[in-house]
Scaffold this active site. Structure first.
Site, PDB file in Angstrom:
ATOM      1  N   ASP A 222     -11.726  21.115  17.386  1.00  0.00           N
ATOM      2  CA  ASP A 222     -12.549  21.938  16.740  1.00  0.00           C
ATOM      3  C   ASP A 222     -12.266  22.567  15.626  1.00  0.00           C
ATOM      4  OD1 ASP A 222     -14.673  23.745  16.492  1.00  0.00           O
ATOM      5  OD2 ASP A 222     -14.301  24.955  17.995  1.00  0.00           O
TER       6      ASP A 222
ATOM      7  N   GLU B 173     -11.120  10.592  24.069  1.00  0.00           N
ATOM      8  CA  GLU B 173     -10.367  11.275  23.302  1.00  0.00           C
ATOM      9  C   GLU B 173     -10.728  12.825  23.054  1.00  0.00           C
ATOM     10  OE1 GLU B 173     -10.102   9.389  19.364  1.00  0.00           O
ATOM     11  OE2 GLU B 173     -10.945   7.571  20.470  1.00  0.00           O
TER      12      GLU B 173
ATOM     13  N   LEU C 184     -21.519  12.679  15.050  1.00  0.00           N
ATOM     14  CA  LEU C 184     -21.504  12.042  16.514  1.00  0.00           C
ATOM     15  C   LEU C 184     -22.682  12.810  17.151  1.00  0.00           C
ATOM     16  CD1 LEU C 184     -17.994  12.085  17.619  1.00  0.00           C
ATOM     17  CD2 LEU C 184     -19.045  10.112  16.800  1.00  0.00           C
TER      18      LEU C 184
ATOM     19  N   LYS D 264     -20.041  17.626  24.825  1.00  0.00           N
ATOM     20  CA  LYS D 264     -19.716  19.041  24.502  1.00  0.00           C
ATOM     21  C   LYS D 264     -19.418  19.900  25.764  1.00  0.00           C
ATOM     22  CE  LYS D 264     -20.602  20.905  20.827  1.00  0.00           C
ATOM     23  NZ  LYS D 264     -19.813  21.270  19.909  1.00  0.00           N
TER      24      LYS D 264
ATOM     25  N   CYS E  66      -9.724  62.919  33.524  1.00  0.00           N
ATOM     26  CA  CYS E  66      -9.458  64.274  33.955  1.00  0.00           C
ATOM     27  C   CYS E  66      -9.287  65.455  33.046  1.00  0.00           C
ATOM     28  CB  CYS E  66      -8.245  64.104  34.830  1.00  0.00           C
ATOM     29  SG  CYS E  66      -6.644  63.659  33.605  1.00  0.00           S
TER      30      CYS E  66
ATOM     31  N   CYS F 267      -4.036  61.749  37.819  1.00  0.00           N
ATOM     32  CA  CYS F 267      -5.545  61.493  37.480  1.00  0.00           C
ATOM     33  C   CYS F 267      -6.115  60.520  38.386  1.00  0.00           C
ATOM     34  CB  CYS F 267      -5.027  60.773  35.985  1.00  0.00           C
ATOM     35  SG  CYS F 267      -6.790  60.468  35.192  1.00  0.00           S
TER      36      CYS F 267
ATOM     37  N   CYS G  64      -7.978  62.711  28.066  1.00  0.00           N
ATOM     38  CA  CYS G  64      -8.098  61.804  29.156  1.00  0.00           C
ATOM     39  C   CYS G  64      -9.711  62.012  29.421  1.00  0.00           C
ATOM     40  CB  CYS G  64      -7.415  61.832  30.366  1.00  0.00           C
ATOM     41  SG  CYS G  64      -7.657  60.683  31.856  1.00  0.00           S
TER      42      CYS G  64
ATOM     43  N   LYS H 164     -12.069  16.193  21.375  1.00  0.00           N
ATOM     44  CA  LYS H 164     -13.167  16.471  20.181  1.00  0.00           C
ATOM     45  C   LYS H 164     -12.664  17.901  19.768  1.00  0.00           C
ATOM     46  CE  LYS H 164     -17.740  17.274  18.648  1.00  0.00           C
ATOM     47  NZ  LYS H 164     -17.347  18.338  17.856  1.00  0.00           N
TER      48      LYS H 164
ATOM     49  N   TYR I 278      -7.611  10.379  13.339  1.00  0.00           N
ATOM     50  CA  TYR I 278      -8.327   9.436  14.619  1.00  0.00           C
ATOM     51  C   TYR I 278      -9.132   8.180  14.176  1.00  0.00           C
ATOM     52  CZ  TYR I 278     -12.019  12.695  13.085  1.00  0.00           C
ATOM     53  OH  TYR I 278     -12.881  13.563  12.509  1.00  0.00           O
TER      54      TYR I 278
ATOM     55  N   CYS J  30      -2.632  58.835  29.511  1.00  0.00           N
ATOM     56  CA  CYS J  30      -2.936  60.128  30.121  1.00  0.00           C
ATOM     57  C   CYS J  30      -1.682  60.822  30.582  1.00  0.00           C
ATOM     58  CB  CYS J  30      -3.926  59.952  31.326  1.00  0.00           C
ATOM     59  SG  CYS J  30      -3.997  61.517  32.364  1.00  0.00           S
TER      60      CYS J  30
ATOM     61  N   ASP K 223      17.773  22.098   4.537  1.00  0.00           N
ATOM     62  CA  ASP K 223      17.726  22.948   3.313  1.00  0.00           C
ATOM     63  C   ASP K 223      18.672  22.607   1.973  1.00  0.00           C
ATOM     64  OD1 ASP K 223      15.596  24.412   4.762  1.00  0.00           O
ATOM     65  OD2 ASP K 223      17.077  25.967   5.495  1.00  0.00           O
TER      66      ASP K 223
END
Length: 651
Positions: A113, A109, A80, A302, A397, A416, A394, A111, A215, A410, A35
């Site tokens: 997402d 490798e 691909l 996949k 009960c 209960c 609740c 894949k 990649y 509750c 910084d």
């Protein structure tokens, strides 16, 4: 030294520090020092009116764009071809073997997402970044990509270069972003990346802490003999690359390795939806060429989808063993990861409001680790969408609901029925006292018949308690009573877990047993002793101390012990690994993971699942990944299987 030279030195130094921090994950300077240098550079830029081409101040993203312009890629970007079964992948590899006469070296490798990014460098500087678009041209997102700190603004290579990578948002960064006050929660990491890159305000991109994993060299005025050489070139030029790049020359080993990637999919800090297999030899790539859409020398395997969308039909509230009311989503049935999903978890009413989840809306659902899915966000609302109503009583009960932070509870939990039955079910579960035959239905029947009121009553059951209850024949009764008797010999960690102490799960129970060895030791552990345990925070520690402070809980334990429950307390094993915490990572040559674990524990060691400063030793095998890297950064001793055996045998 003139101002421009000082600025050049500051820029080089700051960019090197950023490279070490964001690309290598190996910071070499304190934040305060970074910084200080950064502030000096900002001051010099204001004073001189000069901003160097690769200045880190260009990552701020101050310019709001008016729109995206279309730009043409120097090299075409291909997608691909895909296969979704090992049989289909085997057939693809068989064609290669038949055509080439042998199995070529192929890389395996991740894949990723995310969102494809194509970056153009000229004379060593980043001059343009674009989305994939139609493969020939994409949208200019240069200002957005400049805010991504692992993307180098300047590189050693001075020729014209296009680098292809995947823009990702780490799941930890997504979680941190969604926890900030005042932000609209992002639905998932994939959408978060697309929304950040394709955003006209680069400040939005900067706020999401994206990364680009590179990649492929898409265009360059030189040649590479292999894909491995290409990856090495990317690393030399300070691009961030994947930790997963392994070469295989054996078809069966390559296909088997897919299981390892899929197994660790849920433990990764980013999304992958499969694996990519590429021929490594670029001469073979050239000979094989391309179809209109795909390279013939690569294929994507996949994995089953972990996320999809469906309609939220209703929200029902279930009472847990602690009396907490848990919202459960009822969904329009949908196929996800090979199973039909009809229900999903929702955290609490606060999270429902924050994500703007409404009944009748289309929602994103995600499933991982073979557990019940969760709703991650809203895909779209409909005119029929309606707000989820917070219960005031609740549902089991009828007692008033009370608020405990973000949770609803509750007020009558001790009496209960669902809470009591759920607590008994937890106590009898496999990971706790492991009482076979005591299903939820059986426990509910015994509770309704007045035979059980609390889990301590399980050990007071007699044969006559089952008399006149429909469905209980002699053999079934004998099996249940036999399982109850067998469960009286319990390990310390399972006993602690069985008690249902708030926030103390299996892992925490094992940590307590390993650290304090005896039940008395756990019950009398001090605040300072507990807070020193890895992953034990204020809430867990205070909850544990409050539990032991309640005389009713202490009496319950006394009742259990008086009923014949015996706890096999931890014994300190003296051996060469006594007092050492060991992590296993990767595939070992001869030992199975369970065998290595037993070997370590029989010689006094403790096996940990995660790498931290408290770990003494890491045993690394083939394809060891992030755990090995973290151990290297922390300076932890790393050995292989042979060295472990030699250590134990005193060689």
């Amino acid at each position: 030294m003139d101002v421009k030279e000082e600025m050049r030195q500051l820029v080089d130094k700051l960019n090197e520090y950023s490279y070490q921090y964001y690309t290598l994950d190996n910071p070499t300077v304190a934040d305060v020092e970074y910084d200080r240098l950064y502030d000096r550079l900002v001051a010099l830029e204001k004073e001189s009116g000069i901003v160097l081409e690769n200045s880190p101040t260009k990552r701020v993203g101050d310019v709001v764009l008016k729109g995206f312009k279309s730009v043409k890629h120097l090299g075409r970007l291909y997608s691909l071809d895909k296969c979704q079964t090992k049989e289909a992948l085997g057939q693809w590899l068989d064609k290669l073997i038949k055509a080439l006469g042998k199995m070529p070296a192929c890389s395996l490798e991740y894949k990723f997402d995310g969102l494809t990014i194509n970056m153009l460098y000229e004379n060593g500087f980043l001059v343009r970044a674009a989305t994939r678009g139609n493969g020939v041209e994409g949208e200019d997102v240069t200002e957005q990509v400049k805010t991504i700190k692992c993307v180098p603004l300047a590189i050693p290579y001075k020729g014209t270069l296009e680098v292809q990578g995947e823009g990702i948002m780490r799941l930890s960064a997504l979680e941190e972003y969604n926890s900030r006050e005042g932000v609209t929660p992002l639905k998932n990491a994939r959408n978060a990346v697309a929304g950040a890159i394709r955003n006209l305000d680069p400040k939005v991109t900067a706020s999401r802490r994206l990364e680009v994993i590179c990649y492929n060299v898409n265009y360059i005025e030189k040649t590479f003999s292999t894909g491995s050489e290409m990856i090495a070139f990317l690393k030399e030029n300070k691009f961030k690359t994947s930790e997963q790049f392994v070469l295989y020359t054996d078809k069966d080993k390559l296909i088997s390795a897919l299981d390892g990637i899929q197994d660790k999919r849920d433990s990764l800090d980013f999304l992958i939806d499969g694996a990519v297999i590429k021929i490594d030899d670029t001469a073979i790539r050239e000979r094989m060429g391309y179809t209109e859409k795909f390279p013939k020398w690569a294929v994507a395997f996949k994995f089953p989808a972990q996320e999809t969308t469906t309609v939220l039909k209703d929200v029902v509230w279930q009472v847990s063993r602690t009396g907490k009311l848990n919202p459960l989503a009822i969904l329009e049935p949908v196929d996800l990861a090979g199973v039909t999903v009809q229900r999903a978890t929702l955290s609490n009413i606060s999270e429902i409001r924050r994500k703007d989840i409404r009944i009748g809306s289309r929602v994103f659902i995600r499933r991982s680790n073979d557990v019940i899915p969760e709703i991650t966000g809203i895909a779209e609302h409909t005119p029929q969408s309606k707000e989820v109503v917070k219960p005031t009583v609740c549902p089991a009960c009828g007692a008033p609901v009370v608020e405990d932070g973000v949770f609803l509870k509750c007020s009558n939990a001790a009496h209960c029925a669902p809470a009591i039955v759920s607590a008994m079910s937890h106590f009898a579960s496999r990971d706790a006292m492991d009482i076979e035959g005591l299903s939820d239905k059986t426990l509910e029947t015994l509770y309704n018949e007045g035979k059980l009121h609390h889990f301590v009553d399980i050990y007071k059951l007699k044969e006559e308690d089952f008399a006149d209850i429909d469905g209980f024949k002699d053999k079934k009764i004998s099996n249940i009573l036999g399982a109850i008797e067998k469960s009286k010999n319990a390990s310390l960690d399972k006993f602690i877990f069985a008690l249902g102490i708030p926030n103390i799960g299996k892992k925490a129970a094992k940590q307590l047993a390993d650290e304090f060895k005896t039940l008395d030791g756990v019950m009398h552990a001090t605040y300072m002793e507990l807070i020193a345990l890895e992953d034990f925070g204020e809430i867990m520690v205070n909850g544990l101390l409050d539990y032991w402070a309640d005389e009713k809980h202490v009496e319950d334990i006394k009742d259990l012990l008086a009923s014949g429950v015996k706890i096999a307390e931890k014994q300190i094993i003296q051996g060469v690994l006594t007092g050492k915490k060991v992590v296993l990572t990767g595939a070992l040559p001869t030992l199975k993971r369970s065998q290595a674990k037993d070997l370590i524990e029989k010689n006094g060691g403790e096996v940990s699942e995660s790498v931290s400063k408290t770990v003494n030793l890491v045993v690394a095998g083939e394809d060891a990944g992030s755990k090995l890297e973290k151990a290297q950064k922390l300076g932890i001793e790393i050995i292989d299987e042979k060295a472990l055996i030699d250590l134990i045998e005193g060689k």
